[in-house]
Design an enzyme around this catalytic site. Structure first.
Site, PDB file in Angstrom:
ATOM      1  N   ASP A   1       0.867  -1.185   0.000  1.00 37.78           N
ATOM      2  CA  ASP A   1       0.000   0.000   0.000  1.00 37.78           C
ATOM      3  C   ASP A   1       0.907   1.239   0.000  1.00 37.78           C
ATOM      4  OD1 ASP A   1      -2.105   1.740   0.291  1.00 37.78           O
ATOM      5  OD2 ASP A   1      -3.044   0.622   1.926  1.00 37.78           O
TER       6      ASP A   1
ATOM      7  N   ASP B   1      -3.099   2.454  -5.944  1.00 35.51           N
ATOM      8  CA  ASP B   1      -2.004   2.491  -4.967  1.00 35.51           C
ATOM      9  C   ASP B   1      -1.936   1.259  -4.080  1.00 35.51           C
ATOM     10  OD1 ASP B   1      -4.319   2.988  -3.574  1.00 35.51           O
ATOM     11  OD2 ASP B   1      -3.397   4.414  -2.210  1.00 35.51           O
ATOM     12  N   GLU B   2      -2.508   0.157  -4.508  1.00 34.45           N
ATOM     13  CA  GLU B   2      -2.651  -0.976  -3.595  1.00 34.45           C
ATOM     14  C   GLU B   2      -2.717  -2.288  -4.366  1.00 34.45           C
ATOM     15  OE1 GLU B   2      -6.128  -2.076  -0.577  1.00 34.45           O
ATOM     16  OE2 GLU B   2      -5.951   0.054  -0.988  1.00 34.45           O
TER      17      GLU B   2
END
Length: 399
Positions: free
Chosen positions: A15, A108-109
């Site tokens: 993350d 983003d993950e």
DNA sequence: TCTGGGGTCCTAGGACCC
DNA sequence: TCTGGGGTCCTAGGACCC
């Protein structure tokens, strides 16, 4: 140095730390040491805030007016989605060099299953540290990694690792890690469910774990109840499905596509509302045609000035991607509401039940006329590709 | 200047069919 | 002679995630 505890923990959850804010500031020396908020436009919310801004209480999804009150000295920047997409793609490429088992969750993950990579690259913990170093060197941003035997525990571990860290939760440490957490930390427990569980005296994940399954199911429903009970024991059987987010292609096909917009100021003007419905429909059908899909169910959303919202939907006899058909359906749904002077904050259009366009059989009785509109849409698409979105638009959107 | 925009999934009631 | 019982589709609302 103690023994590496990560050997039985093949799942990584990576993350990015304050991703939007980190990307916005990484090449901006002038923004180092300054609180930064991304998003926060007129009537908007905070998309991301750097850790300096968070010290003032600024959080994602917070109304921007509140964020500005909390931290008036913050610099507010707009998100650059092209740049964010480029950084995200590079990061995901790094993951795929480790393992093909990468499940992208968002820009983003991602989850990684590194089971098959340890012989080549080292333990899951070592892989996590390699990735963090690579991302930092190549992109100038930091990330945090949760390392565990299951998806849900890895996800919680990465949160605990923030910012810029790694947390390993070995199998024998799962319950001591999970049980002190607030129930609201679990994936699937939002504000409402958290409040309900708290009212029942269920404050921690440990409380959930020791509540009879039937009691839990009565409180939150059968599906969520059994899901939470399993999560509370770390008994998460979910596996990683290699997946991109569909915005970058290659992902699962979308089940619906929609667009909505909050007005600059609340309005009860039918002309303004109808024009907005047309603009939103044009946006959605354009994306549908790019994706090669058509849909049967048209849903409009209307949010009133007091923030309450209603939806109305209608399922058509056949799937369509024709702007005019969907727009007509949307305006009929809107007019059927019979609103009198109700001030609207937002309208939205969504098309559900998407299927590949080539599977749609047009009925001959409707064929000629509708084919005409379909061809008109496609001509608009071609002109848009050549001359840009501003070149072609419905007459009522001019002005 | 209160509260974005893009999605997914679940629940529940009624219609309809066999 | 009170009232079956599934399965599926449609609609509306709501919770949740990033």
């Amino acid at each position: 140095m103690s023994a590496d505890p990560s050997h039985s923990c093949p799942i990584l959850h990576v993350d990015m730390d304050a991703f939007y804010a980190s990307v916005a500031t990484r090449n901006r020396p002038d923004l180092q040491g300054v609180p930064v908020i991304v998003g926060g436009g007129y009537r908007g919310v905070v998309l991301s805030a750097n850790y300096l801004a968070r010290q003032y209480g600024v959080r994602s999804a917070m109304p921007s007016t509140r964020a500005r009150r909390l931290c008036p000295q913050a610099v507010v920047v707009a998100p650059d989605f092209e740049e964010l997409g480029r950084v995200s793609s590079s990061v995901m490429e790094n993951f795929r060099r480790v393992t093909p088992l990468v499940e992208v969750v968002s820009l983003d993950e991602a989850f990684l299953d590194v089971r098959g990579s340890t012989r080549r690259l080292g333990s899951p913990l070592e892989i996590a540290e390699q990735l963090r170093a690579t991302i930092h060197d190549e992109q100038g941003i930091t990330c945090s990694v949760g390392v565990a035997a299951s998806v849900s525990v890895a996800k919680l571990a990465s949160r605990r690792a923030k910012p810029d860290g790694v947390v390993v939760v070995p199998p024998e440490g799962i319950t001591s890690f999970l049980h002190p957490l607030d129930v609201g930390e679990l994936w699937g427990v939002g504000e409402k469910t958290q409040a309900m569980l708290h009212r029942l005296g269920l404050m921690t994940v440990g409380d959930l774990a020791h509540t009879p399954l039937r009691t839990l199911q009565r409180a939150v429903g059968a599906t969520l109840g059994s899901h939470l009970h399993e999560l509370a024991w770390g008994a998460d059987r979910r596996t990683i499905t290699p997946r991109n987010v569909s915005a970058f292609g290659g992902g699962d096909p979308d089940k619906s596509m929609g667009a909505q917009e909050t007005f600059g100021r609340d309005t009860d003007d039918r002309e303004v509302i109808a024009r907005e419905l047309l603009r939103l429909t044009t946006k959605v059908t354009g994306r549908m045609r790019v994706a090669g899909v058509a849909g049967r169910t048209v849903t409009i959303t209307v949010r009133f000035a007091d923030f309450t919202a209603i939806t109305r939907s209608r399922t058509l006899p056949e799937a369509t991607d024709v702007t005019l058909e969907i727009y007509r359906t949307a305006t009929r749904l809107y007019d059927a509401l019979g609103l009198q002077r109700a001030r609207l904050r937002l309208v939205g259009v969504r098309v559900e039940g998407l299927v590949p366009r080539e599977t749609v059989q047009r009925q001959l009785v409707l064929g000629e006329r509708e084919r005409g509109w379909s061809e008109a849409d496609r001509a608009v698409d071609r002109a848009t590709r050549r001359f840009g979105a501003a070149a072609v638009r419905p007459a009522s959107l001019l002005s």
